[in-house]
Structures are given as structure tokens and as C-alpha cells.
Motif scaffolding. Structure first.
Motif, PDB file in Angstrom:
ATOM      1  N   ARG A  70       0.371  14.209 -11.688  1.00 34.29           N
ATOM      2  CA  ARG A  70       0.000  14.190 -13.103  1.00 34.29           C
ATOM      3  C   ARG A  70      -1.489  14.477 -13.286  1.00 34.29           C
ATOM      4  NH1 ARG A  70       2.416   9.485 -14.756  1.00 34.29           N
ATOM      5  NH2 ARG A  70       4.273  10.701 -15.136  1.00 34.29           N
ATOM      6  N   VAL A  71      -2.335  13.851 -12.469  1.00 33.67           N
ATOM      7  CA  VAL A  71      -3.779  14.090 -12.546  1.00 33.67           C
ATOM      8  C   VAL A  71      -4.080  15.555 -12.264  1.00 33.67           C
ATOM      9  CG1 VAL A  71      -5.985  13.609 -11.403  1.00 33.67           C
ATOM     10  CG2 VAL A  71      -4.479  11.722 -12.030  1.00 33.67           C
ATOM     11  N   GLU A  95       1.710  30.563 -17.431  1.00 30.83           N
ATOM     12  CA  GLU A  95       1.314  29.598 -16.403  1.00 30.83           C
ATOM     13  C   GLU A  95       1.353  28.180 -16.959  1.00 30.83           C
ATOM     14  OE1 GLU A  95      -2.322  28.486 -13.372  1.00 30.83           O
ATOM     15  OE2 GLU A  95      -2.336  30.441 -14.348  1.00 30.83           O
ATOM     16  N   PHE A  96       0.926  27.996 -18.214  1.00 28.88           N
ATOM     17  CA  PHE A  96       1.028  26.679 -18.848  1.00 28.88           C
ATOM     18  C   PHE A  96       2.466  26.187 -18.843  1.00 28.88           C
ATOM     19  CE2 PHE A  96      -2.930  27.270 -21.643  1.00 28.88           C
ATOM     20  CZ  PHE A  96      -3.683  26.455 -20.827  1.00 28.88           C
ATOM     21  N   ARG A  97       3.370  27.039 -19.291  1.00 29.91           N
ATOM     22  CA  ARG A  97       4.782  26.647 -19.330  1.00 29.91           C
ATOM     23  C   ARG A  97       5.291  26.330 -17.930  1.00 29.91           C
ATOM     24  NH1 ARG A  97       4.721  30.281 -23.558  1.00 29.91           N
ATOM     25  NH2 ARG A  97       5.194  32.097 -22.302  1.00 29.91           N
ATOM     26  N   ARG A 140       6.252  22.138 -16.645  1.00 32.51           N
ATOM     27  CA  ARG A 140       7.612  21.683 -16.316  1.00 32.51           C
ATOM     28  C   ARG A 140       7.609  20.666 -15.183  1.00 32.51           C
ATOM     29  NH1 ARG A 140      10.689  26.478 -13.053  1.00 32.51           N
ATOM     30  NH2 ARG A 140      10.349  25.384 -11.127  1.00 32.51           N
ATOM     31  N   TYR A 141       6.505  20.568 -14.460  1.00 36.24           N
ATOM     32  CA  TYR A 141       6.406  19.610 -13.365  1.00 36.24           C
ATOM     33  C   TYR A 141       5.921  18.227 -13.821  1.00 36.24           C
ATOM     34  CZ  TYR A 141       7.216  23.563 -10.348  1.00 36.24           C
ATOM     35  OH  TYR A 141       7.767  24.660  -9.758  1.00 36.24           O
ATOM     36  N   LEU A 142       5.590  18.104 -15.096  1.00 37.23           N
ATOM     37  CA  LEU A 142       5.154  16.787 -15.613  1.00 37.23           C
ATOM     38  C   LEU A 142       6.319  15.843 -15.736  1.00 37.23           C
ATOM     39  CD1 LEU A 142       2.549  17.790 -18.317  1.00 37.23           C
ATOM     40  CD2 LEU A 142       2.134  16.609 -16.175  1.00 37.23           C
TER      41      LEU A 142
END
Length: 88
Positions: A56-57, A80-82, A86-88
């Protein structure tokens, strides 16, 4: 990949992951020693939380860094944001 991509929080993330790695080694030892499953599950939960928090960090720092670049006139890659979100 030859690009070195670092952020200010990388040392903090590395520290968290090294700590989680140490805990994971302890869990393996606990299993090999036949410790109670409840104790093992508790320690595995702690390892899991440590890895999740490190992830998360890392992701939040990456997004903040990209937003700062965008504010300075660099084009932020929304794909890239999307992808990373998705890994959050």
C-alpha cells in the motif's frame, strides 16, 4: 529493465519487507517445530498484514509521485494508474 525507479519511501518499504521476511522465516520454524496452529495462524496473519501495508505504501507513493509529475507538466499515464490501482 535498466531504468532505476526509486521513490522516497522505498527504504521504508524495504525495511517493512525485510521485517516481514524475518517473521515468515519464524513461521516456517514454528511449523517445523510443531507449534500450535493458532500461534502459526496468528504469525501468518502478521506477515500478511506487513506485506499488504508495504504494498500500500509503495503504490500510494507511486501514485503521488506520478501526480506530482503531472502537475509539473509531465503527462501521467492513466493506463498505468488503472493498472497499479488494481493491486490496492
Amino acid at each position: 529493465m535498466t531504468d532505476k525507479h526509486t521513490h522516497a519511501t522505498h527504504p521504508k518499504v524495504i525495511s517493512r519487507l525485510k521485517r516481514a521476511n524475518g517473521h515468515l522465516r519464524s513461521v516456517i520454524d514454528m511449523i517445523e517445530q510443531g507449534k500450535p496452529c493458532l500461534e502459526i495462524a496468528q504469525q501468518l496473519h502478521a506477515v500478511e498484514k506487513a506485506v499488504i501495508n508495504a504494498k500500500r505504501v509503495l503504490i500510494h507513493d507511486h501514485i503521488d509521485h506520478c501526480l506530482d509529475d503531472d502537475a509539473e507538466g509531465h503527462s501521467a499515464d492513466m493506463a498505468e494508474f488503472r493498472e497499479i490501482a488494481r493491486y490496492l
